[in-house]
Design an enzyme around this catalytic site. Sequence first.
Site, PDB file in Angstrom:
ATOM      1  N   LYS A  31       0.794  -1.234   0.000  1.00 54.07           N
ATOM      2  CA  LYS A  31       0.000   0.000   0.000  1.00 54.07           C
ATOM      3  C   LYS A  31       0.828   1.287   0.000  1.00 54.07           C
ATOM      4  O   LYS A  31       1.847   1.383   0.664  1.00 54.07           O
ATOM      5  CB  LYS A  31      -0.902   0.036   1.245  1.00 54.07           C
ATOM      6  CG  LYS A  31      -2.126  -0.834   1.145  1.00 54.07           C
ATOM      7  CD  LYS A  31      -3.049  -0.331   0.046  1.00 54.07           C
ATOM      8  CE  LYS A  31      -4.396  -1.008   0.131  1.00 54.07           C
ATOM      9  NZ  LYS A  31      -5.332  -0.285   0.936  1.00 54.07           N
ATOM     10  N   GLU A  62      -6.899  12.592   1.240  1.00 52.60           N
ATOM     11  CA  GLU A  62      -8.073  12.131   1.995  1.00 52.60           C
ATOM     12  C   GLU A  62      -8.336  13.005   3.214  1.00 52.60           C
ATOM     13  O   GLU A  62      -9.474  13.347   3.527  1.00 52.60           O
ATOM     14  CB  GLU A  62      -7.884  10.669   2.422  1.00 52.60           C
ATOM     15  CG  GLU A  62      -7.968   9.728   1.241  1.00 52.60           C
ATOM     16  CD  GLU A  62      -7.756   8.264   1.617  1.00 52.60           C
ATOM     17  OE1 GLU A  62      -8.139   7.411   0.819  1.00 52.60           O
ATOM     18  OE2 GLU A  62      -7.199   7.982   2.701  1.00 52.60           O
TER      19      GLU A  62
END
Length: 460
Positions: free
Chosen positions: A283, A290
Amino acid sequence: MAQLWGGRFTKETDRLAYRFNASIYFDKRFWEKDLEGSIAHALMLAGQGILTEEERDAIVRGLEGIREDVKEGRLEITDEYEDIHSFVETNLIDRIGDAGKKLHTGRSRNDQVALDMRLYVRQEILEIDGLLKAFLETLDGLMEAHLETYMPGFTHLQKAQPVTLAHHLGAYFEMFKRDRQRMKDIYRRMNYCPLGAGALAGTTYPLDRFETASMLGFEGPTLNSMDSVSDRDYVIELLSALSTVMMHLSRLSEEVILWNSNEYGFVEIDDAYSTGSSIMPQKKNPDIAELTRGKTGRVYGALVSVLTVMKGLPLAYDKDMQEDKEVTFDAIDTVKSCLTLFNGMMKTMRFHKERMEKSAANGFTNATDAADYLVGKGVPFRDAHGIIGSLVLYCIDRKKAIDELSLAELKEISPAFEEDIYEAVSLKTCVEKRLTLGAPGTEAMKKVIALNRKYLEEEE
Ligand code: ARG
């Protein structure tokens, strides 16, 4: 408990009530503004013969001493004071004695806090404007570099027509440019000095309000003392403008998040601006985008808070207004950090040009141009629209793009197609023929970039 009142009281304030009432926890943020306003007030009082020159000098020296000591960490602004105004006045009296007790002549904490908040907000507006400008410069650089980076333009999040990255980012340039204009408008409207309004009804001392206004860099004094101590319109205007900044940032955040997804793969966020997962080693998350998208909520919240605090408040000052500060401070801090980080993230982001171009080349983004091509061959637009609709269906069945069909296949659908169709619907043609001002064609974009540059040079 250090407070500036008590003469008409026979009992101490309940401890919890004292804490509940106090604002030092957050208004210590504008300690320098309080000193600045107090110095101007003292100078004006002396100019009007209300203070002697000796008193004036002692007060100014005392206030400057406080400034130095706080700056150097020798004097701490602790919670024992009710608010920043009490901190300053108590410390001044401790330092210079009786002359210090004269500083508050012709002044109330109501006009004092109105002034401090304005001085603080005014400075923050300029800082935010500077951050917006820096971000516009980054966008401008990216636009220049990506005039020919083709990508799909979307409507309904469905591929619509091809554009370029320069064009896409140019849309944000316009948004943030308007955000700057809003900052300047608010500044202009709010830049009037409330000092001298007193508690609500002015004062009987012969204050020179023009003098303090000019010393503090205001356009002039405010014109109604009740309005002066109770106006928070500019805070609401600022929070509204900041909400719009966040709305814009959150839209760009959403796009960066999409572009960064495995499915799109348009961008790679620099390691410095992304984070990993504690469990999934593969990841690389777009956390800055965000969080920015998420923090939009608290800035909107601040706007709704202050609107609601002010709703139905009778004139003039009411303690409710103390509630304007924490949320405004938080909104200002939030916007500043989001703009700073976003700027860094965008500056260092890598764009996968080939992947973007490939994405633009499929999904029938050239269907409108194919219809326009038929119009050029004499087919009425409505008929052309229908023909290309069936052509798209034909392509979907065969998993092909329009320009992958043979001329024979095309002619079967409409005899109007000729060899030049391939050139007409190529990605490059689709973009480069769009030359209306504001469109993505390189020549049109260059004109806009030139205008943007002029704007960036002229608008300090
Ligand atoms: N802490 C107050 C505020 O933020 C300052 C003004 C206090 N005025 C008063 N009358 N208690 O609004």
